[in-house]
Design a protein around this motif. Structure first.
Motif, short mmCIF file in Angstrom:
data_model
loop_
_atom_site.label_atom_id
_atom_site.label_comp_id
_atom_site.label_asym_id
_atom_site.label_seq_id
_atom_site.Cartn_x
_atom_site.Cartn_y
_atom_site.Cartn_z
N LYS A 5 25.78 39.38 30.86
CA LYS A 5 24.45 39.13 31.41
C LYS A 5 23.88 40.49 31.78
O LYS A 5 24.45 41.20 32.61
N ALA A 6 22.82 40.90 31.12
CA ALA A 6 22.29 42.24 31.34
C ALA A 6 20.88 42.34 30.78
O ALA A 6 20.42 41.47 30.05
N ASP A 7 20.25 43.44 31.14
CA ASP A 7 18.99 43.85 30.51
C ASP A 7 19.39 44.70 29.31
O ASP A 7 20.02 45.75 29.47
N PRO A 111 20.15 40.16 21.69
CA PRO A 111 19.59 39.23 22.68
C PRO A 111 19.69 37.82 22.10
O PRO A 111 20.14 37.65 20.96
N ASN A 112 19.29 36.82 22.83
CA ASN A 112 19.34 35.43 22.36
C ASN A 112 18.05 35.16 21.56
O ASN A 112 17.10 34.56 22.06
N ILE A 113 18.09 35.61 20.31
CA ILE A 113 16.91 35.59 19.43
C ILE A 113 16.30 34.19 19.34
O ILE A 113 17.02 33.21 19.18
N SER A 114 14.99 34.15 19.43
CA SER A 114 14.17 32.93 19.27
C SER A 114 14.26 31.94 20.43
O SER A 114 13.56 30.91 20.40
N THR A 115 15.11 32.20 21.43
CA THR A 115 15.28 31.18 22.48
C THR A 115 14.31 31.35 23.65
O THR A 115 14.38 30.60 24.63
N GLY A 116 13.40 32.32 23.54
CA GLY A 116 12.39 32.50 24.59
C GLY A 116 11.08 31.86 24.14
O GLY A 116 11.00 30.64 23.96
N ASP A 152 19.52 34.94 30.87
CA ASP A 152 19.44 33.82 31.81
C ASP A 152 20.81 33.13 31.89
O ASP A 152 21.61 33.20 30.97
N ASP A 153 21.03 32.45 33.01
CA ASP A 153 22.34 31.82 33.25
C ASP A 153 22.63 30.71 32.26
O ASP A 153 23.79 30.49 31.90
#
Ligand code: ADP
Length: 164
Positions: A5-7, A111-116, A152-153
């Motif tokens: 979990k990070a930036d 990053p978690n692509i497309s999940t935003g 995100d968690d």
């Protein structure tokens, strides 16, 4: 493969992956964060490249970021699942790793692509990410480490459930 979990803009890895848009013009979410933290040099190279199709990947300098390079991939917008979204998301992961291999980059953070903003269901996206990266690593020994960077968690839990 590891989960953190990070930036993503703070990570000192060979390549961080950006969830970009087709115009490579920057935007919100992780894309905005990368351009803000990396400075204008990244956008200059994006402008020269001109654009990127969904599922494909391009590479630029990392500007002022601690990583060596930024790999920009364009995730699919979730449209209910009937528009090849799953195959396109898998292509984002495999084409990004192929780009890393071609540029001799051995540690990669996704990053978690497309999940935003693009609305891909997070559980399905985690399945696809882990499956695609797992297969790539089995077939290609040059990549030493892949980190899934969860912001995100909910995503962190989904990845931990699948990887531990
Ligand atoms: P997309 O348009 O592909 O959905 P977003 O940037 O909206 O892209 O979201 C992709 C993921 O990146 C989301 O899970 C979001 O929480 C995450 N994210 C946003 N900012 C950062 C950051 N600085 N570092 C890592 N992940 C981030």
């Amino acid at each position: 493969m590891e989960v953190i979990k990070a930036d993503i803009t703070k990570l000192d890895v060979d390549a961080i992956v950006n969830a970009a848009n087709k115009q490579l013009k920057g935007g919100g979410g992780v894309d905005g964060a990368i351009h803000r933290a990396g400075g204008a040099a990244i956008m200059e190279e994006c402008r020269d490249i001109g654009g990127c199709e969904t599922g494909e990947a391009v590479i630029t300098t990392a500007g002022e970021l601690p990583s060596k390079k930024v790999i920009h991939t364009v995730g699919p917008v979730w449209n209910g699942g009937g528009k090849k979204e799953e195959q396109l998301l898998a292509s984002c992961y495999s084409n990004s790793l192929k780009t890393a291999s071609e540029n001799d980059l051995k540690t990669v953070a996704f990053p978690n692509i497309s999940t935003g903003i693009y609305g891909f269901p997070k559980d399905k996206a985690a399945d696809i990410a882990i499956d695609t990266v797992g297969r790539y690593l089995e077939a290609h020994q040059d990549i030493e480490k892949v980190a899934f960077v969860c912001f995100d968690d909910e995503n962190k839990q989904l990845y931990e459930d699948r990887l531990t």
